[in-house]
Motif scaffolding. Structure first.
Motif, PDB file in Angstrom:
ATOM      1  N   GLN A  13      76.286   6.590  28.675  1.00 30.35           N
ATOM      2  CA  GLN A  13      75.855   7.952  28.989  1.00 30.35           C
ATOM      3  C   GLN A  13      76.334   8.376  30.373  1.00 30.35           C
ATOM      4  OE1 GLN A  13      74.699   6.659  26.222  1.00 30.35           O
ATOM      5  NE2 GLN A  13      75.066   8.720  25.503  1.00 30.35           N
TER       6      GLN A  13
ATOM      7  N   SER B 152      67.001  17.055  21.677  1.00 27.87           N
ATOM      8  CA  SER B 152      67.898  17.147  22.822  1.00 27.87           C
ATOM      9  C   SER B 152      67.126  17.520  24.096  1.00 27.87           C
ATOM     10  CB  SER B 152      69.010  18.147  22.508  1.00 27.87           C
ATOM     11  OG  SER B 152      69.996  18.144  23.497  1.00 27.87           O
TER      12      SER B 152
ATOM     13  N   THR C 113      63.390  17.740  24.227  1.00 25.35           N
ATOM     14  CA  THR C 113      62.533  16.575  24.463  1.00 25.35           C
ATOM     15  C   THR C 113      62.015  16.557  25.896  1.00 25.35           C
ATOM     16  OG1 THR C 113      64.411  15.140  25.073  1.00 25.35           O
ATOM     17  CG2 THR C 113      63.789  15.221  22.758  1.00 25.35           C
TER      18      THR C 113
ATOM     19  N   GLY D 102      67.197  12.541  19.655  1.00 22.98           N
ATOM     20  CA  GLY D 102      68.304  12.595  20.599  1.00 22.98           C
ATOM     21  C   GLY D 102      67.845  12.882  22.009  1.00 22.98           C
ATOM     22  N   GLN D 103      66.822  12.167  22.453  1.00 26.16           N
ATOM     23  CA  GLN D 103      66.178  12.495  23.728  1.00 26.16           C
ATOM     24  C   GLN D 103      67.096  12.243  24.926  1.00 26.16           C
ATOM     25  OE1 GLN D 103      65.039  10.464  26.355  1.00 26.16           O
ATOM     26  NE2 GLN D 103      64.978   8.372  25.500  1.00 26.16           N
ATOM     27  N   CYS D 104      66.975  13.139  25.916  1.00 22.88           N
ATOM     28  CA  CYS D 104      67.699  12.989  27.180  1.00 22.88           C
ATOM     29  C   CYS D 104      66.726  13.183  28.345  1.00 22.88           C
ATOM     30  CB  CYS D 104      68.861  13.968  27.252  1.00 22.88           C
ATOM     31  SG  CYS D 104      68.509  15.633  26.670  1.00 22.88           S
TER      32      CYS D 104
ATOM     33  N   THR E   1      66.800   7.932  18.369  1.00 21.54           N
ATOM     34  CA  THR E   1      68.082   8.124  19.040  1.00 21.54           C
ATOM     35  C   THR E   1      69.127   7.268  18.339  1.00 21.54           C
ATOM     36  OG1 THR E   1      67.433   6.422  20.640  1.00 21.54           O
ATOM     37  CG2 THR E   1      67.185   8.713  21.334  1.00 21.54           C
TER      38      THR E   1
ATOM     39  N   ASP F 110      75.355   8.773  19.133  1.00 16.79           N
ATOM     40  CA  ASP F 110      75.117  10.096  19.717  1.00 16.79           C
ATOM     41  C   ASP F 110      75.437  10.006  21.208  1.00 16.79           C
ATOM     42  OD1 ASP F 110      74.235  12.494  20.683  1.00 16.79           O
ATOM     43  OD2 ASP F 110      72.145  12.239  20.080  1.00 16.79           O
TER      44      ASP F 110
ATOM     45  N   CYS G   2      72.779  11.562  24.227  1.00 12.07           N
ATOM     46  CA  CYS G   2      71.389  11.136  24.383  1.00 12.07           C
ATOM     47  C   CYS G   2      71.370   9.762  25.048  1.00 12.07           C
ATOM     48  CB  CYS G   2      70.667  11.092  23.032  1.00 12.07           C
ATOM     49  SG  CYS G   2      71.093   9.669  22.003  1.00 12.07           S
TER      50      CYS G   2
ATOM     51  N   HIS H  23      75.328  14.909  17.544  1.00  6.97           N
ATOM     52  CA  HIS H  23      74.099  15.203  18.288  1.00  6.97           C
ATOM     53  C   HIS H  23      73.149  16.082  17.495  1.00  6.97           C
ATOM     54  CE1 HIS H  23      71.577  15.372  21.783  1.00  6.97           C
ATOM     55  NE2 HIS H  23      71.706  16.674  21.932  1.00  6.97           N
TER      56      HIS H  23
END
Length: 386
Positions: free
Chosen positions: A114, A231, A234, A265-267, A299, A303, A306, A353
């Motif tokens: 990431q 995304s 979150t 797809g948490q960030c 997740t 992806d 994320c 994503h």
């Protein structure tokens, strides 16, 4: 237990498209998913409940679901950089927040992949600008201006160089939009400004979301209340749901894992890793320590936008109790699609994503439409999977 009535809240990511887009997406994708999960979901027309709340009904033979879109797309559009001046401003914010501060090493330790994605906009912009400058200089040297006086040659070369440079930058911008380069940059800049409390009306919007969630939980007719965030959504859900749960005392409304949070797809680290995000981390800690909440965090390692299978609590130094906090899960997309189609999907990281919200080729433990409209509670659906 069969869920007769369910309330679903959906909080979208950093997307300027509004409720209409997500209503169409749900309608088309749920119809395609019916061949896989057998759920014939009737999707009603979309209605506006308030300024930032749209809803539509999902009907199956056994279950009625009120699907509520909690919108903040207007805030996204306010921070959607469109020209090079705004892009450079975002780049400056990102470089201060992630590079000059040394915060990049925190991200590298959490997820090296990431971190490399984070460098993507910076590298693209530097290469694009330098390439445009080099090309403009090269083209101007080819101009047949020897018959003109020196001053005339210089003026025309300068004018031609500026024209070529401007055209090249337009091409760089268009290609960057197609490759979602500036979408990433906007997200990083937005997150940095959020951590420094520089996003006007953000707190008011999350309070607005919290009010809707509180009313749904207090409604005894709702067998299940499911809050879904995707995304950057979150991050939005953290203060909103923390406020809602803090306003509600312990009681029967939380029995049998009735309140469910599903993050896709948490960030979250984009804000939680920022040194100044004290209030955000406090809200995150509250969610992670509340045993009344069933939190499923999906997740996918494929992806690229994320933080896959990274605990949003412990990764930023927070603690979690044994019976609370997110369950780290993977949707295992490679098992839900035919190999040939999945190979094509993998080529577009932007599509990957959004795959959490789309129909699949095969049945599996992850089913967005069963979570939102199926007859089984989400907790039971998870327990029944092998």
């Amino acid at each position: 237990m069969t869920v007769k009535q369910r309330q679903v809240f959906y909080i979208h990511g950093f997307d300027p498209r509004g409720a209409g887009h997500y209503h169409r997406l749900y309608s088309t994708q749920s119809a395609q998913q019916a061949a896989v999960n057998g759920l014939d979901i009737a999707v009603s027309r979309r209605h506006r409940r308030s300024a930032h709340c749209h809803h539509w009904q999902l009907s199956t033979p056994h279950t009625q679901t009120d699907y509520c879109y909690l919108g903040w797309d207007d805030l996204v559009r306010q921070h959607w950089s469109k020209d090079w001046r705004q892009i450079i401003s975002d780049l400056y914010v990102v470089m201060l927040a992630y590079l000059a501060s040394g915060n990049v090493f925190t991200f590298a330790r959490a997820s090296y992949k990431q971190m490399m994605t984070g460098f993507y906009p910076l590298i693209y912009i530097l290469l694009g600008v330098s390439g445009s400058a080099t090309l403009s200089c090269f083209i101007t040297t080819l101009l047949p201006l020897t018959a003109l006086p020196d001053a005339g040659q210089y003026s025309l070369q300068l004018l031609a160089g500026m024209l070529v440079f401007g055209l090249c930058l337009q091409g760089v911008k268009k290609l960057g939009d197609r490759l979602a380069v500036f979408w990433l940059l906007r997200i990083y800049a937005f997150s940095a400004r959020w951590a420094d409390d520089k996003i006007p009306h953000l707190n008011e919007r999350t309070e607005h979301f919290a009010d809707h969630i509180i009313k749904a939980i207090q409604n005894p007719d709702n067998d299940e209340v499911v809050i879904i965030a995707h995304s950057v959504g979150t991050m939005m859900v953290v203060p909103a749901l923390a406020r809602a749960l803090a306003a509600l005392p312990d009681g029967h409304v939380f029995a049998n894992q009735r309140v469910v949070l599903i993050t896709l797809g948490q960030c979250i680290p984009l804000v939680s890793f920022q040194p100044g995000a004290h209030e955000f981390r406090a809200a995150l800690a509250q969610l992670g320590q509340d045993p009344r909440l069933l939190w499923l965090d999906y997740t996918a390692p494929t992806d690229g936008a994320c933080f896959p299978l990274l605990d949003p609590l412990t990764s930023c130094g927070l603690t979690r109790t044994p019976h609370a906090g997110p369950r780290l899960l993977s949707p295992r997309f490679f098992t839900l699609y035919h190999p040939a189609r999945y190979k094509k999907l993998r080529r577009s990281w932007y599509t990957m994503h959004f795959l959490y919200l789309m129909a699949t080729d095969k049945a599996g433990p992850y089913d967005f439409f069963a979570f939102t409209a199926g007859p089984r509670p989400v907790a039971r659906h998870i327990e029944d999977q092998p």
